[in-house]
Design an enzyme around this catalytic site. Structure first.
Site, PDB file in Angstrom:
ATOM      1  N   ASP A 479       0.833  -1.204   0.000  1.00 51.61           N
ATOM      2  CA  ASP A 479       0.000   0.000   0.000  1.00 51.61           C
ATOM      3  C   ASP A 479       0.871   1.259   0.000  1.00 51.61           C
ATOM      4  OD1 ASP A 479      -2.306   1.501   0.114  1.00 51.61           O
ATOM      5  OD2 ASP A 479      -3.071   0.580   1.955  1.00 51.61           O
ATOM      6  N   MET A 480       0.262   2.406  -0.254  1.00 47.72           N
ATOM      7  CA  MET A 480       0.975   3.698  -0.263  1.00 47.72           C
ATOM      8  C   MET A 480      -0.112   4.757  -0.164  1.00 47.72           C
ATOM      9  SD  MET A 480       1.981   6.437  -2.215  1.00 47.72           S
ATOM     10  CE  MET A 480       3.391   7.418  -2.542  1.00 47.72           C
ATOM     11  N   CYS A 524      -1.113  -1.158  -4.385  1.00 41.30           N
ATOM     12  CA  CYS A 524      -2.253  -0.386  -3.900  1.00 41.30           C
ATOM     13  C   CYS A 524      -1.718   0.974  -3.500  1.00 41.30           C
ATOM     14  CB  CYS A 524      -2.844  -1.119  -2.687  1.00 41.30           C
ATOM     15  SG  CYS A 524      -4.118  -0.216  -1.804  1.00 41.30           S
ATOM     16  N   ASP A 546     -10.505   2.174  -3.454  1.00 42.43           N
ATOM     17  CA  ASP A 546     -11.047   1.974  -2.112  1.00 42.43           C
ATOM     18  C   ASP A 546     -12.566   1.993  -2.132  1.00 42.43           C
ATOM     19  OD1 ASP A 546      -8.831   1.505  -0.653  1.00 42.43           O
ATOM     20  OD2 ASP A 546      -8.600   3.547   0.119  1.00 42.43           O
TER      21      ASP A 546
END
Ligand code: DGJ
Length: 734
Positions: A479-480, A524, A546
């Protein structure tokens, strides 16, 4: 060889069955663009395409010749100050601050196959016969600079891959302010420009507008390719639609700041460029140093947008995505994020895993909150060791329990980030991207690690390796969750930071995929903030958005499908009321949308009632039966959610013997008109069965499938808003 050099006219012709790309060495010894488009016959010369004629006001190159002006010659890699007045493809500052350049042809080479780009993601050949490459070496003799333009044409795909490379052989250092990956001059501007734009939770909506004189561009200055503008644009002829007409797609294989532009002059020449955004970029190149641009792709279709997308999908599936999961259907997963957020413990996770396994799920993904002392989003990023308060027996224990249930196990990481409230920050405050004595902004209470510093990347890698080894991971969600601001590195020259940061990300990915080739990576960035081809080179799938609401997902997945394969789109069934919108959609519709993606669930399975569990079991066995087709079949968009109340798409297998249609109606309407939708991709001669009725392929494609109240009607159980239906189209065997 699909690349020919005509010595006499100094013309290069790159062609395969469907496209031609023509350029030549100009009388001024630089490179001119002649044509790109549908394939034309090869011949010795195409010089008439230069269209030389005297025009007022133009600086002319040759003495006593008023016809030869750079302004009116289509350029292959334009530079500043030559009398070409559109955007340049390269900007170098040297010596006294001047930006003059004069690149002239030196030599070229043509070879079978395609070279790897060092440290950068790029398309590749499976066999050397897949593609042919031309490299043209140009030189600025005064500065002793070498510019190499590289062109690869794929044998069986209408695709040209380009990149550029600059090396300083001169004594003095130069400042490189910009090096585009591609520049292409098209001789007219009768195009609509298609972009995929959006924001968090509404990524990649399709926008289209006619080209106008002047500059039009899309860009990211966020440090990641972004939810807002995707590194993709297409130019389509005004009448081109999904099934017919000419369209050229441009895509940049890069995950950082980018600029893609179309500069239209008042003679209607349209110059397309793609590359790293010059605004946040400056490299000093000393003697012997070089800079390599990312790769840019030009993809062509003469048969509308569906074929353009299919070409992109094939290119990405076969020549970009790598590793164990290339071409392989993806495990059906459950992710606990929307089911628990940060509020879970070992028992809860084990109970969820057990219940998931009973439903037929194959992979359990533990999302954010398993590490440090993370119970909310204020702390612990950078502390990649297990939170023993939540998981008292450790991550290895949890993983082995889940594996014993027959499930695979995956974990969430956000490797590039740091919380001030972390042990890592106490130890290494200088690793944050922030300038001394300057204000620094947070995003989701977190800060960005300086991934342009190899020590930082190595340190994070060590921590990740420890956890991966301990927990025998099968999957990683990377993720980021914030855009970058106040970017300043204590380690790096500032003009290099954004690019070196992305190279750091790529390097860490590369190390991990080499070390753990069996692990499935899903990239992501708060959903789809880094859904780009660069990421697909490392992670074969991306969390699309999301926004898990099925109706919102119609637009997001429809838009994403313009470029990215269905197998790359993370898509989950979530609970209702939906967490982003509070919308109530039927479970069937949520699955009918998510099937066209990697498919999984993102809810608390322990809250499901008996009927829901039975439905989910059926959904999972349906997906298991058809996932190869759904994820890798030929995908066609039939009705657009951007244009009306209904969405429809379909996938067809290679043999044209099996297809699945997804049909979605946003709002129920009363007493609506009749509706037939023409299908695509079937065999006209074949007899098919849909819901026990027989149709020939030509009927379904020329007359259409009848979609009316009958299929979603008042007396039908599926009456109401947000309804959907799948149609299975099976060839009738004699
Ligand atoms: C943003 C992601 O897109 C979500 O799926 C989830 O992983 C959260 N981050 C966790 O913080």
């Amino acid at each position: 060889m699909p690349i020919i050099y005509h010595q006499q006219s100094q013309t290069f012709h790159l062609y395969n069955q469907s496209i031609s790309y023509l350029m030549k060495i100009l009388p001024s010894h630089d490179l001119g663009q002649l044509y790109f488009g549908k394939r034309v016959h090869d011949k010795e010369q195409f010089d008439y395409l230069l269209e030389l004629a005297p025009r007022p006001m133009s600086p002319c190159y040759f003495q006593d010749d008023l016809t030869y002006a750079k302004e009116h010659i289509k350029q292959e890699f334009p530079v500043l100050f030559t009398g070409d007045f559109k955007q340049s493809a390269i900007d170098v500052e040297h010596g006294d601050g001047n930006h003059l350049l004069e690149f002239v042809y030196d030599h070229h080479c043509i070879f079978q196959g395609k070279e790897k780009l060092p440290d950068l993601p790029a398309t590749y050949c499976n066999n050397v016969q897949d593609a042919t490459t031309l490299k043209i070496y140009l030189v600025d003799h005064l500065l002793n600079l070498e510019l190499v333009l590289s062109y690869t044409i794929f044998e069986n795909l209408p695709v040209i891959a380009r990149n550029s490379y600059l090396k300083n052989h001169g004594h003095d250092p130069i400042q490189l302010h910009s090096l585009m990956s591609l520049s292409l001059d098209l001789p007219d501007c009768q195009y609509d420009m298609i972009e995929l734009t959006g924001a968090w939770s509404r990524e990649r909506h399709i926008k289209s507008s006619p080209l106008r004189e002047g500059m039009q561009s899309i860009a990211s200055l966020r440090g990641h390719s972004s939810h807002h503008f995707n590194p993709f644009l297409a130019l389509k002829r005004p009448h081109c639609d999904e099934n017919d007409g000419e369209v050229i797609g441009f895509s940049l294989v890069y995950s950082g700041n980018f600029l893609m532009s179309v500069d239209v002059d008042t003679y209607h020449v349209a110059r397309v460029q793609a590359g790293i955004h010059p605004a946040t970029f400056q490299y000093e190149l000393k003697h012997g140093e070089a800079f390599q641009s990312p790769e840019a792709l030009i993809v062509y279709s003469h048969h509308g947008l569906n074929v353009l997308s299919q070409n992109f999908h094939t290119l990405f599936n076969d020549h970009l995505i790598r590793g164990h999961y290339k071409g392989k259907s993806r495990p059906i997963l459950i992710n606990n994020w929307e089911g628990t957020y940060f509020d879970f413990n070992e028992q809860k996770i084990l109970d969820m895993a057990k219940a998931s396994q009973e439903l037929g799920i194959e992979l359990f993904v533990l999302d954010d909150g398993w590490f440090g002392k993370r119970n909310n989003d204020h702390s612990s990023l950078g502390d990649w060791f297990v939170n023993l308060k939540k998981l008292p027996h450790g991550i290895g224990y949890l993983s082995s329990k889940i594996h014993q249930m027959g499930l695979q196990f995956g974990l969430w990481f956000e490797s590039e980030m740091i919380s001030y409230d972390s042990l890592l920050y106490q130890k290494h405050p200088e690793w944050v991207l922030q300038a001394p004595q300057r204000h620094v902004s947070h995003g989701r209470h977190q800060y960005v690690l300086d991934f342009s510093n190899p020590d930082v990347v190595n340190y994070i890698e060590e921590m990740m390796v420890k956890i991966i080894d301990e927990s025998h991971l099968d999957y990683i969600k990377w993720d980021m969750n914030r855009s970058m601001s106040e970017v300043y590195s204590m380690y790096q020259k500032q003009g290099r930071v954004y690019h070196e940061y992305i190279l750091g990300v790529y390097r860490l990915y590369e190390h991990l995929i080499q070390r753990y080739p069996h692990i499935l990576f899903e990239s992501c960035a708060s959903g789809g903030g880094r859904f780009d081809p660069g990421m697909l080179y490392y992670a074969p799938q991306t969390w699309t958005s999301d926004d898990s609401d099925a109706i919102e997902r119609l637009k997001i997945q429809y838009g994403t499908s313009l470029v990215y394969p269905i197998s790359s789109m993370g898509s989950h069934v979530s609970a209702i009321p939906n967490h982003q919108l509070k919308r109530l959609t039927p479970l069937s519709t949520r699955a009918n949308v998510a099937y066209f993606g990697t498919f999984g669930y993102e809810l608390d399975v322990l809250q499901l009632n008996h009927d829901e569990k039975e439905m989910i079991k059926a959904q999972i066995s349906f997906m298991k039966q058809y996932r190869q087709l759904l994820q890798f079949g030929r995908f066609y968009r039939l009705l657009s959610p951007f244009e009306g109340n209904e969405t429809m798409w379909m996938v067809v297998n290679d043999q044209q013997s099996l297809a699945i249609i997804g049909y979605y109606r946003t709002l129920q309407e009363v007493n609506v008109g009749y509706r037939r939708v023409r299908l695509s991709g079937l065999d006209e001669q074949k007899l098919y069965i849909i819901n026990q009725q027989e149709y020939y392929g030509d009927e379904l494609m020329n007359i259409g499938l009848v979609i009316s109240d009958e299929s979603c009607g008042e007396n039908h159980s599926d009456f109401g808003d947000y309804r959907s239906q799948l149609f299975i189209i099976q060839e009738k065997k004699p």
